[in-house]
Design an enzyme around this catalytic site. Structure first.
Site, PDB file in Angstrom:
ATOM      1  N   HIS A 199       0.809  -1.229   0.000  1.00  0.00           N
ATOM      2  CA  HIS A 199       0.000   0.000   0.000  1.00  0.00           C
ATOM      3  C   HIS A 199       0.840   1.276   0.000  1.00  0.00           C
ATOM      4  CE1 HIS A 199       0.075   1.493   4.292  1.00  0.00           C
ATOM      5  NE2 HIS A 199       0.604   0.305   4.445  1.00  0.00           N
ATOM      6  N   THR A 235      -5.112 -18.542   4.564  1.00  0.00           N
ATOM      7  CA  THR A 235      -5.279 -18.644   3.120  1.00  0.00           C
ATOM      8  C   THR A 235      -4.682 -17.427   2.419  1.00  0.00           C
ATOM      9  OG1 THR A 235      -7.320 -19.897   3.434  1.00  0.00           O
ATOM     10  CG2 THR A 235      -6.971 -18.919   1.267  1.00  0.00           C
ATOM     11  N   CYS A 323       1.369   4.864  12.163  1.00  0.00           N
ATOM     12  CA  CYS A 323       1.254   3.771  13.136  1.00  0.00           C
ATOM     13  C   CYS A 323       1.453   4.232  14.564  1.00  0.00           C
ATOM     14  CB  CYS A 323       2.251   2.667  12.793  1.00  0.00           C
ATOM     15  SG  CYS A 323       1.873   1.844  11.233  1.00  0.00           S
TER      16      CYS A 323
END
Length: 377
Positions: A199, A235, A323
């Protein structure tokens, strides 16, 4: 709104969105399944692994897809430590790492590891002499980022790698901010492991990758994990990975021209701050830097106020790493390079990208001048 927070995240480019949509519709199988749908998904997954490996010039067997840059940092470091328990329990990092690394090292400290947190110079670079002096017989791994996410300083990873290689110490680097902007010379820098993210380069969120040198021993953080060769459970997001790799290929093709363009914008902004005699301190004016990131201190005005006022006028900037925003603490990088807590609270970060124009920079300068003048009335 003018967006100047590309270091936090980027908008997905059209080609990446299209790749995601096509793969999600047509190649929806689980790559671990043995039927034809699964085989088709696995073929796409392995094709993406091979293409990403080519971009960073590494064997594809060392590339593992993750849930993002933070995930890659945590898994790579822990996997290396688990595979090299016999080598010692001393680690080296810096005081200005991304929160994912910083918080992991705090956890490792609680688990019995001894950590050396390196200082940085007034320009934000690692002190190589201090690095070498911190090495002990118990040192097993060092984690030092490639580019600082707050001020854009580029660390001397080739010199760091030479020192660590000489002492047989594993070298991990958070390359999230540098990937796609400047070359990452993994072999030349003696890097054993890196982390990258989608991203930050106009791909989807929630996708990233770790590279671990196939010649280096590592062990799975989660025993009996079958996905990604035991590196990560869950997955695999094949559409997201396809979109990530398309974005990576495109940004690599554009890298040289785009960084020159962004350097021109950065230089223009710095020169105009001087011409306008704005009371703004430029952070990292001279050091080796990434053109996409510029740190500023606006004299007497807290960064939070500047950010909110810019937002009110239609310009998106930040006060540091996304963050750690909201913790109401001064920038850790500002403190590390020697600024007082009060001065550090004046910090704002501008970060430029694919859609930034000279007109955006000029409008920002107009707003900054207005904010400063209104604040001083």
């Amino acid at each position: 709104m003018i967006y100047l927070d590309y270091a936090a995240t980027t908008p997905m480019r059209d080609e990446s969105i299209q790749a995601y949509s096509e793969v999600a519709k047509k190649i929806f199988g689980n790559p671990s399944s043995l039927h034809d749908h699964g085989t088709s998904a696995k073929n796409v997954l392995e094709g993406c692994r091979e293409e990403l490996a080519k971009l960073i010039a590494v064997p594809k067997s060392g590339v593992f897809f993750t849930g993002g840059g933070s995930d890659a940092n945590i898994l790579a470091i822990q996997s290396l430590l688990l595979g090299n328990k016999h080598k010692g329990k001393h680690l080296i990092t810096t005081k200005v790492e991304h929160s994912s690394v910083k918080n992991l090292f705090k956890k490792l400290e609680d688990e019995g590891y001894t950590i050396t947190y390196l200082n940085v110079t007034s320009s934000g670079e690692v002190n190589l002499k201090e690095l070498e002096q911190s090495i002990t017989e118990e040192t097993v791994l060092a984690s030092i980022h490639h580019v600082n996410s707050e001020i854009g300083v580029i660390q001397p990873i080739h010199e760091i790698g030479k020192i660590l290689k000489k002492h047989d110490i594993l070298f991990h680097s958070d390359c999230v901010q540098s990937f796609g902007k400047i070359p990452i010379e993994i072999k030349e820098a003696n890097l054993d492991s890196i982390s990258i993210s989608s991203h930050k380069i106009y791909g989807p969120k929630g996708v990233g990758a770790a590279y671990i040198n196939p010649m280096v021993k590592w062990s799975s953080v989660f025993p009996n994990t079958s996905h990604e060769f035991g590196f990560r459970p869950g997955t695999v997001d094949v559409p997201g990975i396809a979109a990530f790799v398309i974005a990576a290929q495109l940004i690599y093709n554009e890298m040289t021209d785009e960084q020159q363009r962004l350097q021109t914008l950065r230089t223009h902004l710095i020169e105009e701050i001087g011409h306008l005699h704005l009371p703004i301190e430029i952070i990292n004016r001279a050091s080796l830097h990434l053109p996409t990131i510029l740190g500023l201190l606006i004299e007497g005005i807290e960064g939070q106020y500047s950010m909110l006022e810019c937002n009110r006028h239609g310009v998106a900037i930040s006060t540091g790493s996304a963050c750690q925003v909201g913790q109401q603490e001064p920038s850790k990088t500002m403190i590390a390079i020697g600024k007082t807590p009060d001065k550090a609270k004046q910090f704002i970060r501008l970060s430029f990208g694919k859609y930034t124009t000279i007109e955006d920079i000029d409008f920002l300068l107009k707003i900054m001048k207005q904010i400063i003048n209104n604040f001083r009335l």
